[in-house]
Design an enzyme around this catalytic site. Structure first.
Site, PDB file in Angstrom:
ATOM      1  N   GLU A 256       0.893  -1.166   0.000  1.00 43.33           N
ATOM      2  CA  GLU A 256       0.000   0.000   0.000  1.00 43.33           C
ATOM      3  C   GLU A 256       0.925   1.206   0.000  1.00 43.33           C
ATOM      4  OE1 GLU A 256      -3.167  -0.533  -0.054  1.00 43.33           O
ATOM      5  OE2 GLU A 256      -3.007  -2.666   0.358  1.00 43.33           O
ATOM      6  N   CYS A 295      -2.584   8.629   3.374  1.00 42.96           N
ATOM      7  CA  CYS A 295      -2.300   8.072   2.049  1.00 42.96           C
ATOM      8  C   CYS A 295      -3.493   8.248   1.132  1.00 42.96           C
ATOM      9  CB  CYS A 295      -1.955   6.601   2.190  1.00 42.96           C
ATOM     10  SG  CYS A 295      -3.194   5.714   3.133  1.00 42.96           S
TER      11      CYS A 295
HETATM   12  P1  NAP Z   1       8.645   4.798   4.187  1.00 37.37           P
HETATM   13  O1  NAP Z   1       9.827   5.607   4.421  1.00 37.37           O
HETATM   14  O2  NAP Z   1       8.559   4.030   2.929  1.00 37.37           O
HETATM   15  O3  NAP Z   1       8.532   3.840   5.446  1.00 37.37           O
HETATM   16  C1  NAP Z   1       7.485   2.919   5.538  1.00 37.37           C
HETATM   17  C2  NAP Z   1       7.918   1.778   6.441  1.00 37.37           C
HETATM   18  O4  NAP Z   1       8.985   1.069   5.814  1.00 37.37           O
HETATM   19  C3  NAP Z   1       8.464   2.235   7.780  1.00 37.37           C
HETATM   20  O5  NAP Z   1       8.085   1.303   8.758  1.00 37.37           O
HETATM   21  C4  NAP Z   1       9.955   2.181   7.578  1.00 37.37           C
HETATM   22  O6  NAP Z   1      10.658   2.032   8.775  1.00 37.37           O
HETATM   23  C5  NAP Z   1      10.072   0.946   6.729  1.00 37.37           C
HETATM   24  N1  NAP Z   1      11.289   0.832   5.992  1.00 37.37           N
HETATM   25  C6  NAP Z   1      11.988   1.789   5.367  1.00 37.37           C
HETATM   26  N2  NAP Z   1      13.078   1.258   4.787  1.00 37.37           N
HETATM   27  C7  NAP Z   1      13.065  -0.065   5.080  1.00 37.37           C
HETATM   28  C8  NAP Z   1      13.936  -1.149   4.762  1.00 37.37           C
HETATM   29  N3  NAP Z   1      15.012  -0.992   4.045  1.00 37.37           N
HETATM   30  N4  NAP Z   1      13.607  -2.362   5.235  1.00 37.37           N
HETATM   31  C9  NAP Z   1      12.498  -2.564   5.977  1.00 37.37           C
HETATM   32  N5  NAP Z   1      11.656  -1.575   6.303  1.00 37.37           N
HETATM   33  C10 NAP Z   1      11.930  -0.332   5.850  1.00 37.37           C
HETATM   34  O7  NAP Z   1       7.322   5.637   4.270  1.00 37.37           O
HETATM   35  P2  NAP Z   1       6.929   6.692   5.397  1.00 37.37           P
HETATM   36  O8  NAP Z   1       7.687   7.900   5.089  1.00 37.37           O
HETATM   37  O9  NAP Z   1       6.990   6.107   6.742  1.00 37.37           O
HETATM   38  O10 NAP Z   1       5.396   6.884   5.075  1.00 37.37           O
HETATM   39  C11 NAP Z   1       4.921   7.853   4.202  1.00 37.37           C
HETATM   40  C12 NAP Z   1       4.531   7.257   2.915  1.00 37.37           C
HETATM   41  O11 NAP Z   1       3.661   6.151   3.138  1.00 37.37           O
HETATM   42  C13 NAP Z   1       3.759   8.218   2.064  1.00 37.37           C
HETATM   43  O12 NAP Z   1       4.271   8.192   0.774  1.00 37.37           O
HETATM   44  C14 NAP Z   1       2.331   7.705   2.089  1.00 37.37           C
HETATM   45  O13 NAP Z   1       1.588   7.952   0.938  1.00 37.37           O
HETATM   46  C15 NAP Z   1       2.531   6.242   2.298  1.00 37.37           C
HETATM   47  N6  NAP Z   1       1.412   5.682   3.009  1.00 37.37           N
HETATM   48  C16 NAP Z   1       0.617   4.819   2.370  1.00 37.37           C
HETATM   49  C17 NAP Z   1      -0.468   4.270   3.024  1.00 37.37           C
HETATM   50  C18 NAP Z   1      -1.378   3.289   2.345  1.00 37.37           C
HETATM   51  O14 NAP Z   1      -2.231   2.704   3.008  1.00 37.37           O
HETATM   52  N7  NAP Z   1      -1.249   3.081   1.070  1.00 37.37           N
HETATM   53  C19 NAP Z   1      -0.733   4.602   4.348  1.00 37.37           C
HETATM   54  C20 NAP Z   1       0.099   5.492   4.973  1.00 37.37           C
HETATM   55  C21 NAP Z   1       1.172   6.027   4.288  1.00 37.37           C
HETATM   56  P3  NAP Z   1      11.479   3.265   9.422  1.00 37.37           P
HETATM   57  O15 NAP Z   1      10.488   4.271   9.787  1.00 37.37           O
HETATM   58  O16 NAP Z   1      12.124   2.633  10.594  1.00 37.37           O
HETATM   59  O17 NAP Z   1      12.412   3.714   8.374  1.00 37.37           O
END
Ligand code: NAP
Length: 683
Positions: A256, A295
């Site tokens: 997602e 999101c």
């Molecule tokens: P993100 O940087 O992609 O992080 C998402 C998750 O992935 C976090 O738990 C992060 O952990 C983890 N992560 C990052 N790098 C990783 C790796 N190499 N290995 C394993 N896990 C890893 O996204 P975000 O900045 O937290 O969230 C914002 C984004 O999420 C926005 O673009 C938004 O649109 C999207 N979003 C989508 C939805 C949906 O339902 N589609 C819902 C909410 C948000 P860490 O925080 O520890 O890095």
């Protein structure tokens, strides 16, 4: 400093070192430190597989549903603690509601779906039995069983509670243990909730583990029975999907990700109509709720060119009234972004958008905030942009500013509106605000393939509408393309993501025993007494009653017609009935057949069968002419115990045949049957 715990093999463990300091989005004060360094990630997976999985798989779907209900009730009782901590993430009380109460209610919905729509069993049957042979001795049935690995849940920062619970509920219902990894910046709230869930003692050992921090070498140990459900950015999803182990083991991966969600204002919804006002309210709410960190938030405002200026004017006025500041204050409508880093990121994305669109509201670096320091808190002013040439622009359809930022995109024709919607290249949620249902159909058919969920709002449903940006446990959440191509929730559909579908072939008796649902052609048992004399426990699948036959006369048909008022010509007029391609002359009413069938199969005396609550799958296959005879076979097909209610549901396979053994009608009769204990107390 509160160093966050990791829940490893049912023990709270601290990672090595001091960890990264997490600060309040509002005051900048340290809230907690986070590290998962030094955890044995392989051992966590092994524990989930060897302890959590077997513990959960022992339970039926109903028992797991009861467990979710108990957990949701427990969290509901102590939710004040979560609300208090939530304001450190920048969320107002109103913002925290979908996260905390929304997460808890998602658990309630899955609990209820599990108990109502799934069997009280460990295997879920998918679809009908497939007849694979001429004589019916070899049949096929699709079944779902829980995957034997761990479900890895990786969540985004914006919904630290709901994000966890919306994945956890279907996973546990499926009978699969989870390893939860919240986003670091708000992990302290997730950790608190996991602590409270574990303390409740409701969860079987090994069913949930928690990683606060990085996932180390976890992915190197995944196998084909594990699943990954990821929420976050497209960038991270792509990286994780390309992990060699995910590829080589074909690990199921649901993503997602970001979305440039759109909302179209219909051409009928001009200023002065209720729909115009609803549109302004909906867009304003989507920009302001969670400070736009959703999101599903509306990023692209697709409005008729002739009134785009009115939209800008009305939205600017509405946004101008938004009070920004300390989310804990009652005088605040919009809190802070989750961190200073997020604020800087949103500023940069607005700069990217500004290359193609003009900022028409907001965008200021300095502005008034209530009860907080704007230099310290991660506050951001709602910002509206206007793009005059949206069909030839790219940034407005691809740059996600994850904050209170949205761009107006004017359209000329409905075709143009559809084209603009599609330029988002796949979204989680789309909305259409119109009171013209032809417009609604044209826009939905034109854009649905690019969306996971769509909502059409008009004056008739607005008051009860759940709004553009609210994913619901009953409906699928996810979307194609940029949105990640995944799907979560959607009721039982969401549970099945964590299960394997297998086509099973064999004899009807074998498949009946595997699926605990009797199949035509399987053994029929003579129970020795009428099956209505047996309690829920005493009944066995295959217990069969064969009725005497009875003649159906023309008088019966006339009597039934007069008594019920159903004088349809096929039952009353010989010549007219014969002109009908299905009949040779007057035939018995279908409902007469079903009524006579009940008269043939019921055992009238007071007994353990408490009530008939319906029929399923009723089909009339061969017309019953007057002077034909009919008889019924009634076979115990499926038993579903209803917890401690004192009864269970029993589904009977009913088949009505005529004097030539042709099948006249087939259906399932649904009854409630008393348990031994209940029957003993009332007989
Ligand atoms: P993100 O940087 O992609 O992080 C998402 C998750 O992935 C976090 O738990 C992060 O952990 C983890 N992560 C990052 N790098 C990783 C790796 N190499 N290995 C394993 N896990 C890893 O996204 P975000 O900045 O937290 O969230 C914002 C984004 O999420 C926005 O673009 C938004 O649109 C999207 N979003 C989508 C939805 C949906 O339902 N589609 C819902 C909410 C948000 P860490 O925080 O520890 O890095």
């Amino acid at each position: 400093m509160n160093k966050l715990g990791n829940l490893v093999q049912d023990r709270w463990t601290h990672g090595d070192g001091d960890g990264r300091v997490l600060t309040s989005a509002v005051t900048g004060e340290p809230v907690a430190a986070i590290t998962s360094d030094g955890l044995d990630f392989k051992a966590m997976l092994d524990y989930a597989r060897s302890v959590g999985g077997p513990n959960l798989r022992k339970l039926t779907f109903h028992e797991r549903g009861d467990m979710l209900k108990a957990l949701a009730q427990h969290l509901n009782e102590i939710k004040a603690e979560f609300y208090a901590l939530s304001s450190a993430t920048g969320a107002t009380r109103r913002d925290s509601w979908p996260d905390i109460d929304g997460g808890i209610s998602t658990m309630f919905v899955f609990s209820s779906k599990g108990r109502r729509e799934m069997p009280n069993d460990q295997v879920y049957l998918d679809g009908n039995v497939e007849q694979l042979s001429r004589n019916g001795t070899f049949v096929g049935q699709h079944i779902y069983t829980p995957k034997l690995g761990a479900a890895i849940h990786i969540n985004a920062f914006n919904f630290p509670c709901w994000g966890m619970l919306e994945k956890l509920a279907p996973t546990l219902l499926a009978g699969v243990p989870a390893i939860v990894k919240p986003a670091s910046s708000t992990a302290y709230l997730t950790e608190l909730m996991v602590r409270r869930m574990v303390e409740s003692g409701i969860l079987p050992s090994g069913s949930v583990q928690l990683i606060c921090g990085g996932v180390g070498d976890l992915f190197d140990h995944l196998d084909c029975q594990d699943t990954i459900a990821f929420t976050g950015s497209k960038h991270t999803a792509e990286k994780l999907q390309q992990h060699p182990r995910v590829i080589s083991e074909s690990v199921a991966f649901t993503a997602e990700t970001d979305s440039l969600n759109m909302s179209i204002l219909g051409p009928d919804a001009t200023p002065g109509t209720p729909e115009f006002d609803l549109y302004i309210q909906e867009v304003r709410n989507e920009m302001v709720a969670k400070a736009g960190q959703k999101c599903t938030a509306i990023r692209r405002i697709i409005a008729p060119a002739g009134i785009a200026g009115d939209v800008v004017k009305a939205l600017s006025a509405a946004l101008g009234e938004v009070r920004i500041g300390n989310p804990a204050s009652a005088d605040v409508d919009m809190g802070a972004l989750a961190s200073q880093g997020q604020r800087d990121e949103v500023r940069e994305r607005v700069a990217d958008l500004s290359a193609e669109a003009e900022v028409v509201f907001g965008g200021n670096d300095t502005f008034d905030v209530v009860d907080a320091d704007s230099r310290i808190g991660a506050f951001f002013m709602p910002t509206l942009l206007m793009c005059e040439k949206p069909l030839t622009s790219t940034a407005v359809h691809s740059v996600e500013a994850f904050g209170p930022v949205s761009t107006v995109l004017p359209y000329g024709s409905l075709d143009e509106a559809v084209e603009l919607a599609k330029l988002g290249e796949g979204s989680l949620a789309g909305s259409i605000i119109t009171n013209d249902n032809n417009v609604a159909r044209e826009l939905v058919l034109g854009t649905a393939a690019y969306h996971g969920r769509m909502i059409v709002i008009n004056r008739h449903c607005a008051a009860e509408s759940t709004g553009h940006g609210s994913p619901l446990a009953h409906l699928v959440h996810g979307g194609p393309g940029r949105a990640g191509g995944g799907e979560e929730m959607g009721g039982v559909r969401g549970v099945l993501h964590y299960m394997q579908r297998t086509a099973i072939q064999g004899s009807p008796e074998t498949l009946s025993r595997i699926g605990h649902r009797w199949i035509r052609g399987a053994d029929e048992r003579d129970p020795g007494v009428h099956p209505f004399r047996k309690t829920f426990e005493q009944l066995e699948l295959g217990d069969t009653f064969r009725s005497k036959s009875r003649n159906v006369t023309l008088d019966d048909i006339n009597h039934f017609a007069e008594f019920t008022g159903d004088t349809f010509y096929a039952h009353m007029d010989e010549a007219a009935a014969a002109k009908n391609p299905f009949f040779e002359g007057r035939v018995a009413h279908g409902y007469l057949i079903v009524s006579f069938a009940a008269g043939l199969f019921v055992d009238p005396d007071f007994g353990p069968v408490l009530a008939n609550y319906g029929v399923d799958n009723l089909r009339f296959l061969t017309p019953l002419n007057y002077d034909d005879t009919m008889a019924v076979r009634l076979t115990c097909k499926q038993k579903t115990l209803r917890g401690d209610s004192g009864y269970g549901e029993v589904r009977w396979d009913a088949e009505v045949t005529n004097q030539n053994d042709e099948i006249v009608a087939q259906y399932d009769v649904l009854t409630m049957v008393a348990t031994d204990a209940h029957w003993a107390s009332v007989r």
